[in-house]
Write a protein that holds these residues in place. Sequence first.
Motif, PDB file in Angstrom:
ATOM      1  N   ARG A  45       0.829  -1.216   0.000  1.00 25.42           N
ATOM      2  CA  ARG A  45       0.000   0.000   0.000  1.00 25.42           C
ATOM      3  C   ARG A  45       0.862   1.264   0.000  1.00 25.42           C
ATOM      4  O   ARG A  45       0.358   2.377  -0.074  1.00 25.42           O
ATOM      5  CB  ARG A  45      -0.929  -0.001   1.221  1.00 25.42           C
ATOM      6  N   LYS A  46       2.178   1.076   0.110  1.00 28.34           N
ATOM      7  CA  LYS A  46       3.158   2.184   0.116  1.00 28.34           C
ATOM      8  C   LYS A  46       2.895   3.170   1.248  1.00 28.34           C
ATOM      9  O   LYS A  46       2.939   4.394   1.053  1.00 28.34           O
ATOM     10  CB  LYS A  46       3.201   2.889  -1.237  1.00 28.34           C
ATOM     11  N   GLU A  47       2.652   2.632   2.421  1.00 27.51           N
ATOM     12  CA  GLU A  47       2.418   3.479   3.587  1.00 27.51           C
ATOM     13  C   GLU A  47       3.737   4.086   4.065  1.00 27.51           C
ATOM     14  O   GLU A  47       4.787   3.452   4.006  1.00 27.51           O
ATOM     15  CB  GLU A  47       1.757   2.663   4.707  1.00 27.51           C
ATOM     16  N   ASP A  48       3.650   5.321   4.538  1.00 29.37           N
ATOM     17  CA  ASP A  48       4.814   6.040   5.092  1.00 29.37           C
ATOM     18  C   ASP A  48       5.954   6.222   4.089  1.00 29.37           C
ATOM     19  O   ASP A  48       7.125   6.173   4.466  1.00 29.37           O
ATOM     20  CB  ASP A  48       5.345   5.347   6.364  1.00 29.37           C
ATOM     21  N   LEU A  49       5.583   6.399   2.823  1.00 30.92           N
ATOM     22  CA  LEU A  49       6.602   6.674   1.809  1.00 30.92           C
ATOM     23  C   LEU A  49       7.410   7.896   2.241  1.00 30.92           C
ATOM     24  O   LEU A  49       6.858   8.851   2.769  1.00 30.92           O
ATOM     25  CB  LEU A  49       5.922   6.931   0.460  1.00 30.92           C
ATOM     26  N   LYS A  50       8.693   7.849   2.042  1.00 33.72           N
ATOM     27  CA  LYS A  50       9.676   8.868   2.424  1.00 33.72           C
ATOM     28  C   LYS A  50      10.119   8.727   3.884  1.00 33.72           C
ATOM     29  O   LYS A  50      11.211   9.155   4.230  1.00 33.72           O
ATOM     30  CB  LYS A  50       9.195  10.315   2.169  1.00 33.72           C
ATOM     31  N   GLN A  51       9.274   8.133   4.750  1.00 35.25           N
ATOM     32  CA  GLN A  51       9.690   7.912   6.140  1.00 35.25           C
ATOM     33  C   GLN A  51      10.164   6.473   6.360  1.00 35.25           C
ATOM     34  O   GLN A  51      11.044   6.224   7.170  1.00 35.25           O
ATOM     35  CB  GLN A  51       8.536   8.185   7.129  1.00 35.25           C
ATOM     36  N   ASP A  52       9.570   5.527   5.660  1.00 32.69           N
ATOM     37  CA  ASP A  52       9.882   4.113   5.840  1.00 32.69           C
ATOM     38  C   ASP A  52      10.852   3.688   4.734  1.00 32.69           C
ATOM     39  O   ASP A  52      10.521   3.733   3.552  1.00 32.69           O
ATOM     40  CB  ASP A  52       8.581   3.296   5.767  1.00 32.69           C
ATOM     41  N   GLU A  53      12.036   3.271   5.128  1.00 29.63           N
ATOM     42  CA  GLU A  53      13.085   2.927   4.151  1.00 29.63           C
ATOM     43  C   GLU A  53      12.653   1.797   3.213  1.00 29.63           C
ATOM     44  O   GLU A  53      12.942   1.832   2.019  1.00 29.63           O
ATOM     45  CB  GLU A  53      14.373   2.551   4.893  1.00 29.63           C
ATOM     46  N   GLU A  54      11.936   0.807   3.735  1.00 33.15           N
ATOM     47  CA  GLU A  54      11.524  -0.303   2.874  1.00 33.15           C
ATOM     48  C   GLU A  54      10.432   0.126   1.893  1.00 33.15           C
ATOM     49  O   GLU A  54      10.437  -0.294   0.730  1.00 33.15           O
ATOM     50  CB  GLU A  54      11.048  -1.486   3.716  1.00 33.15           C
ATOM     51  N   THR A  55       9.512   0.964   2.340  1.00 28.23           N
ATOM     52  CA  THR A  55       8.487   1.486   1.422  1.00 28.23           C
ATOM     53  C   THR A  55       9.160   2.307   0.325  1.00 28.23           C
ATOM     54  O   THR A  55       8.800   2.219  -0.855  1.00 28.23           O
ATOM     55  CB  THR A  55       7.449   2.347   2.171  1.00 28.23           C
ATOM     56  N   GLN A  56      10.166   3.103   0.723  1.00 26.40           N
ATOM     57  CA  GLN A  56      10.897   3.898  -0.258  1.00 26.40           C
ATOM     58  C   GLN A  56      11.637   3.001  -1.246  1.00 26.40           C
ATOM     59  O   GLN A  56      11.681   3.284  -2.448  1.00 26.40           O
ATOM     60  CB  GLN A  56      11.882   4.837   0.433  1.00 26.40           C
ATOM     61  N   ALA A  57      12.191   1.911  -0.756  1.00 27.21           N
ATOM     62  CA  ALA A  57      12.885   0.970  -1.643  1.00 27.21           C
ATOM     63  C   ALA A  57      11.910   0.392  -2.659  1.00 27.21           C
ATOM     64  O   ALA A  57      12.226   0.281  -3.855  1.00 27.21           O
ATOM     65  CB  ALA A  57      13.545  -0.143  -0.834  1.00 27.21           C
ATOM     66  N   LEU A  58      10.705   0.032  -2.223  1.00 24.25           N
ATOM     67  CA  LEU A  58       9.700  -0.506  -3.141  1.00 24.25           C
ATOM     68  C   LEU A  58       9.332   0.544  -4.193  1.00 24.25           C
ATOM     69  O   LEU A  58       9.239   0.233  -5.387  1.00 24.25           O
ATOM     70  CB  LEU A  58       8.456  -0.964  -2.373  1.00 24.25           C
ATOM     71  N   GLU A  59       9.147   1.774  -3.766  1.00 24.21           N
ATOM     72  CA  GLU A  59       8.819   2.848  -4.722  1.00 24.21           C
ATOM     73  C   GLU A  59       9.954   3.045  -5.720  1.00 24.21           C
ATOM     74  O   GLU A  59       9.726   3.187  -6.928  1.00 24.21           O
ATOM     75  CB  GLU A  59       8.550   4.151  -3.971  1.00 24.21           C
ATOM     76  N   ASP A  60      11.191   3.048  -5.230  1.00 29.53           N
ATOM     77  CA  ASP A  60      12.346   3.185  -6.125  1.00 29.53           C
ATOM     78  C   ASP A  60      12.357   2.078  -7.172  1.00 29.53           C
ATOM     79  O   ASP A  60      12.556   2.332  -8.362  1.00 29.53           O
ATOM     80  CB  ASP A  60      13.660   3.116  -5.330  1.00 29.53           C
ATOM     81  N   VAL A  61      12.152   0.845  -6.721  1.00 28.51           N
ATOM     82  CA  VAL A  61      12.193  -0.303  -7.629  1.00 28.51           C
ATOM     83  C   VAL A  61      11.087  -0.192  -8.683  1.00 28.51           C
ATOM     84  O   VAL A  61      11.330  -0.426  -9.874  1.00 28.51           O
ATOM     85  CB  VAL A  61      12.108  -1.632  -6.838  1.00 28.51           C
ATOM     86  N   ALA A  62       9.886   0.187  -8.271  1.00 32.93           N
ATOM     87  CA  ALA A  62       8.785   0.353  -9.230  1.00 32.93           C
ATOM     88  C   ALA A  62       9.136   1.421 -10.274  1.00 32.93           C
ATOM     89  O   ALA A  62       8.878   1.249 -11.474  1.00 32.93           O
ATOM     90  CB  ALA A  62       7.493   0.701  -8.505  1.00 32.93           C
TER      91      ALA A  62
END
Length: 196
Positions: free
Chosen positions: A119-136
């Motif tokens: 769900r990409k929660e806490d994008l920019k604050q959560d390193e793993e969410t940010q990693a998923l966004e980067d990969v996408a």
Amino acid sequence: MLEDKYQMTLDQIDEAHAQDPKKHVVDSREIPYELWYSEKMTKYLSKRCPSASPSLQIAIRAQHLRRWEVPRDSYPMTKPGYHAWRTYLKKRQADLASRICLDNSLSEDEAERVACLIRKEDLKQDEETQALEDVACLVFLDDQFEDFEKQHDEAKIVTILRKTWVKMSDKGHELALEIPMSERCKDLVVKALSEV
């Protein structure tokens, strides 16, 4: 090496991807598009975050889980329609992935973590969410950008590239600049970045 329960989860996700009726041709062989897409996501995850947690590896693999079942044209072909479609897909894919996690003996906390990442929660604050966004974003630039830019005018492409760039981390930017692109696409990236 992933434990059996994590590997079984990934295998079940791949079994779902293998049912995608849309095909992609790789080295003269057809492969279900979402299976190919998820493998590309995993490839970029290994560059972006080589020591990724099992939860992130599963979320990366499940990001488009059964996406073909909800086609874009099932929502109005407008900007609000697009955003509603994307929002619904994130929730649906998170729920489906969570269920697969639980079916394979992952804990409720692990299943919820996978869902939160999808769900990409806490994008920019959560390193793993940010990693998923980067990969996408990296997969978009590597796999879809060349075709995409041929279908839209330059102003729209530059706007999308700028928005994509802003969503990415410094590490994502670094990897994006290593992607081989046509001269036309490189020019568009340069133009977009000059306006960020």
